[in-house]
Write an enzyme that holds these catalytic residues in place. Structure first.
Site, PDB file in Angstrom:
ATOM      1  N   HIS A 195       0.803  -1.233   0.000  1.00 45.46           N
ATOM      2  CA  HIS A 195       0.000   0.000   0.000  1.00 45.46           C
ATOM      3  C   HIS A 195       0.836   1.283   0.000  1.00 45.46           C
ATOM      4  O   HIS A 195       0.725   2.148   0.853  1.00 45.46           O
ATOM      5  CB  HIS A 195      -1.106   0.001   1.076  1.00 45.46           C
ATOM      6  CG  HIS A 195      -0.694  -0.404   2.470  1.00 45.46           C
ATOM      7  ND1 HIS A 195       0.310   0.199   3.163  1.00 45.46           N
ATOM      8  CD2 HIS A 195      -1.208  -1.343   3.297  1.00 45.46           C
ATOM      9  CE1 HIS A 195       0.404  -0.340   4.358  1.00 45.46           C
ATOM     10  NE2 HIS A 195      -0.500  -1.284   4.460  1.00 45.46           N
TER      11      HIS A 195
ATOM     12  N   HIS B 155      -4.037  -9.529  14.564  1.00 43.52           N
ATOM     13  CA  HIS B 155      -4.140  -8.318  13.732  1.00 43.52           C
ATOM     14  C   HIS B 155      -4.991  -8.675  12.513  1.00 43.52           C
ATOM     15  O   HIS B 155      -4.708  -9.662  11.829  1.00 43.52           O
ATOM     16  CB  HIS B 155      -2.727  -7.887  13.338  1.00 43.52           C
ATOM     17  CG  HIS B 155      -2.658  -6.684  12.449  1.00 43.52           C
ATOM     18  ND1 HIS B 155      -3.611  -5.683  12.448  1.00 43.52           N
ATOM     19  CD2 HIS B 155      -1.722  -6.298  11.540  1.00 43.52           C
ATOM     20  CE1 HIS B 155      -3.269  -4.759  11.575  1.00 43.52           C
ATOM     21  NE2 HIS B 155      -2.138  -5.104  11.001  1.00 43.52           N
TER      22      HIS B 155
ATOM     23  N   GLU C 134      -5.497  -7.025   9.636  1.00 40.34           N
ATOM     24  CA  GLU C 134      -5.161  -6.581   8.276  1.00 40.34           C
ATOM     25  C   GLU C 134      -5.021  -7.819   7.380  1.00 40.34           C
ATOM     26  O   GLU C 134      -4.617  -8.899   7.826  1.00 40.34           O
ATOM     27  CB  GLU C 134      -3.888  -5.733   8.260  1.00 40.34           C
ATOM     28  CG  GLU C 134      -3.742  -4.979   6.945  1.00 40.34           C
ATOM     29  CD  GLU C 134      -2.729  -3.835   6.960  1.00 40.34           C
ATOM     30  OE1 GLU C 134      -2.021  -3.651   7.958  1.00 40.34           O
ATOM     31  OE2 GLU C 134      -2.660  -3.118   5.928  1.00 40.34           O
TER      32      GLU C 134
ATOM     33  N   ASP D 285      -3.154  -9.076   5.179  1.00 39.88           N
ATOM     34  CA  ASP D 285      -1.955  -9.902   4.995  1.00 39.88           C
ATOM     35  C   ASP D 285      -1.851 -10.957   6.094  1.00 39.88           C
ATOM     36  O   ASP D 285      -1.050 -11.887   5.989  1.00 39.88           O
ATOM     37  CB  ASP D 285      -0.673  -9.056   4.916  1.00 39.88           C
ATOM     38  CG  ASP D 285      -0.572  -7.998   5.992  1.00 39.88           C
ATOM     39  OD1 ASP D 285      -1.607  -7.550   6.510  1.00 39.88           O
ATOM     40  OD2 ASP D 285       0.560  -7.593   6.321  1.00 39.88           O
TER      41      ASP D 285
ATOM     42  N   HIS E 117      -0.504  -1.394  14.541  1.00 37.98           N
ATOM     43  CA  HIS E 117      -0.775  -0.080  14.002  1.00 37.98           C
ATOM     44  C   HIS E 117      -2.249   0.070  13.581  1.00 37.98           C
ATOM     45  O   HIS E 117      -2.571   1.035  12.892  1.00 37.98           O
ATOM     46  CB  HIS E 117       0.160   0.189  12.801  1.00 37.98           C
ATOM     47  CG  HIS E 117      -0.116  -0.708  11.616  1.00 37.98           C
ATOM     48  ND1 HIS E 117      -0.468  -0.187  10.402  1.00 37.98           N
ATOM     49  CD2 HIS E 117      -0.132  -2.046  11.458  1.00 37.98           C
ATOM     50  CE1 HIS E 117      -0.673  -1.169   9.544  1.00 37.98           C
ATOM     51  NE2 HIS E 117      -0.478  -2.303  10.160  1.00 37.98           N
TER      52      HIS E 117
ATOM     53  N   ASP F 179       2.587  -6.947  13.788  1.00 37.30           N
ATOM     54  CA  ASP F 179       3.463  -6.165  12.905  1.00 37.30           C
ATOM     55  C   ASP F 179       4.680  -5.559  13.623  1.00 37.30           C
ATOM     56  O   ASP F 179       5.693  -5.238  12.979  1.00 37.30           O
ATOM     57  CB  ASP F 179       2.679  -5.034  12.238  1.00 37.30           C
ATOM     58  CG  ASP F 179       1.839  -5.515  11.060  1.00 37.30           C
ATOM     59  OD1 ASP F 179       2.077  -6.630  10.569  1.00 37.30           O
ATOM     60  OD2 ASP F 179       0.944  -4.768  10.638  1.00 37.30           O
TER      61      ASP F 179
ATOM     62  N   TYR G  62      10.677  -0.206   7.668  1.00 40.55           N
ATOM     63  CA  TYR G  62       9.341  -0.681   8.051  1.00 40.55           C
ATOM     64  C   TYR G  62       8.723   0.267   9.086  1.00 40.55           C
ATOM     65  O   TYR G  62       7.564   0.674   8.958  1.00 40.55           O
ATOM     66  CB  TYR G  62       9.441  -2.109   8.623  1.00 40.55           C
ATOM     67  CG  TYR G  62       8.099  -2.733   8.881  1.00 40.55           C
ATOM     68  CD1 TYR G  62       7.456  -3.478   7.901  1.00 40.55           C
ATOM     69  CD2 TYR G  62       7.450  -2.548  10.097  1.00 40.55           C
ATOM     70  CE1 TYR G  62       6.209  -4.031   8.124  1.00 40.55           C
ATOM     71  CE2 TYR G  62       6.208  -3.094  10.336  1.00 40.55           C
ATOM     72  CZ  TYR G  62       5.591  -3.837   9.345  1.00 40.55           C
ATOM     73  OH  TYR G  62       4.348  -4.383   9.568  1.00 40.55           O
TER      74      TYR G  62
ATOM     75  N   HIS H 288       6.074 -10.251  10.263  1.00 43.56           N
ATOM     76  CA  HIS H 288       6.857 -10.107   9.016  1.00 43.56           C
ATOM     77  C   HIS H 288       8.343 -10.233   9.356  1.00 43.56           C
ATOM     78  O   HIS H 288       8.785  -9.728  10.391  1.00 43.56           O
ATOM     79  CB  HIS H 288       6.656  -8.730   8.381  1.00 43.56           C
ATOM     80  CG  HIS H 288       5.258  -8.438   7.954  1.00 43.56           C
ATOM     81  ND1 HIS H 288       4.666  -9.018   6.863  1.00 43.56           N
ATOM     82  CD2 HIS H 288       4.333  -7.607   8.481  1.00 43.56           C
ATOM     83  CE1 HIS H 288       3.434  -8.558   6.725  1.00 43.56           C
ATOM     84  NE2 HIS H 288       3.203  -7.702   7.700  1.00 43.56           N
TER      85      HIS H 288
HETATM   86 FE1  FEO Z   1      -0.715  -4.364   9.429  1.00 42.80          FE
HETATM   87 FE2  FEO Z   1       1.233  -6.845   8.338  1.00 42.80          FE
HETATM   88  O1  FEO Z   1      -0.348  -5.916   8.487  1.00 42.80           O
END
Ligand code: FEO
Length: 402
Positions: free
Chosen positions: A28, A82, A84, A86, A148, A167, A195, A228
């Site tokens: 994004h 989380h 999101e 991903d 986040h 994250d 990041y 990640h």
């Molecule tokens: Fe906030 Fe890795 O997604």
């Protein structure tokens, strides 16, 4: 696929069962030249628990890694730290395949997952501080709202000292090395900083509170398992100290000069500003948005004391490359910066005024008069640019000496 993909043991009871995305290049708006991983973790407790899932196209890879340890249908619980996509994009399909007894998320996570996935299954909310028994070990939850997203939480497996941090402490880096200590420290610092600057930066005050909350919890964290990049199992102070430094955003003797130019007039001005800043002893990063990427700008701004921006005026506006990076910067809210604006124009000259207004909106303290010139800068105008650089340098030095 279990004979291709395998899980990697990260502690006595926990396996990494995530996926490696070698080819993602845009997250994004954040350029990810080195790919990423979507980390999911399998806790082999009495109640076999999957912590987070992966981006939708990577579900089979994740399930194959699970299958290298245990039949995925044996998973009892799924925890979403989380929401999101991903980390949750394949949750509906995983639930259909695995048929877990229960799925857990924070209260905000439950709402978000409902809005994102529209599944017809129940997700059980867990509270900050709540303990979930997995039979022979416990999982404890800590809400980390706005690190986040509003739903974000950490999960703590005391038995093995593993903190699943979604994250936080992550990086977009695709590697076969699963542990941070298998990678060079400068690579880790660069990727983690990029990041942080591009994802976590606006929530720095919350990061400081979360670091305090973890320290006050008395948890003896041995392993930091983010969603990640590599898992941290040695010298956790390395990444924790970096997070504290980045979250504090103390100004340093460095200036970032970002500009876009049409006919090299704004570029000449940028170079005069940058030369003067360097002569005053500041470390300077000069970035032309004619070729730099916005992610690189954020990386450079993360540890800086000044942000100076320049643009030619095109059709009564700043150049689109500058509008792009200024919008991105505004959203990511870098703090404790001083700055100024400059640029050239043909007949109307709105860009410099607009840049200065955007700096003010970003709460960058304007410490110098702008420099604006019609067409090509004369020697006198370039001297004004040098004065702008000296003025900004003096203000940065004042702030770092306090
Ligand atoms: Fe906030 Fe890795 O997604």
């Amino acid at each position: 696929m279990a004979d291709i993909y395998s899980a990697i043991k990260i502690s006595e009871s926990v396996y990494w069962v995530g996926a490696i995305d070698w080819t993602i290049r845009d997250f994004h708006g954040y350029r990810t030249p080195h790919g990423s991983t979507y980390n999911a973790y399998l806790v082999m407790a009495d109640k076999i628990t999957l912590i987070d899932t992966v981006k939708k196209p990577f579900m089979e890879e994740m399930l194959a890694r699970v299958a290298s340890v245990v039949d995925p249908s044996k998973i009892d619980y799924i925890v979403s730290n989380h929401s999101e996509q991903d980390h949750s994009g394949c949750l509906t399909q995983v639930i259909a395949r695995v048929r877990p007894e229960k799925v857990f998320a924070s209260a905000m996570g439950v709402k978000n997952l409902g809005d994102i996935l529209h599944g017809d299954y129940a997700i059980q909310p867990v509270r900050d501080g709540e303990t979930l028994s997995l039979g022979n070990m416990d999982l404890k939850f800590m809400e980390t709202r706005m690190i986040h997203w509003p739903d974000s939480m950490f999960s703590w497996l005391e038995k093995d000292g593993v903190l699943f941090s979604q994250d936080a402490f992550g990086m977009h880096l695709a590697t076969f090395e699963r542990f941070a200590d298998e990678l060079p420290a400068d690579m880790l610092e660069y990727e983690a900083a990029t990041y942080y600057a591009n994802i976590v930066l606006p929530y720095s005050p919350v990061v400081l509170k979360a670091l305090e909350k973890v320290a006050a919890s008395g948890w003896a964290v041995k392993i930091l398992a983010p969603d990640h990049g590599p898992v941290w199992r040695k010298d956790l102070g390395f990444i924790l100290d970096l997070y504290k430094k980045w979250a504090l955003q103390k100004p340093v003797a460095k200036a970032v000069v970002v500009y876009a130019t049409m006919w090299h007039s704004t570029e000449q001005m940028a170079e005069a500003v940058a030369e003067s800043l360097a002569r005053e002893g500041l470390r300077v990063k000069l970035l032309s948005m004619n070729d730099a990427h916005r992610s690189e700008v954020l990386y450079e701004v993360l540890e800086a004391g000044a942000l100076i921006v320049g643009s030619s005026t095109l059709n009564n506006n700043m150049l689109p490359q500058m509008a792009d990076v200024m919008t991105y910067l505004k959203g990511l809210k870098p703090a404790n910066l001083v700055g100024a604006a400059f640029g050239s124009f043909g007949w109307s000259g709105e860009a410099v005024k607009d840049l200065e207004a955007m700096l003010r909106e970003m709460k960058v303290e304007i410490v110098s008069e702008p420099v604006s010139v019609k067409h090509v800068p004369s020697r006198e105008v370039l001297e004004k640019c040098a004065l702008l650089g000296r003025t900004v340098a003096a203000e940065v030095k004042k702030r770092i000496s306090v």
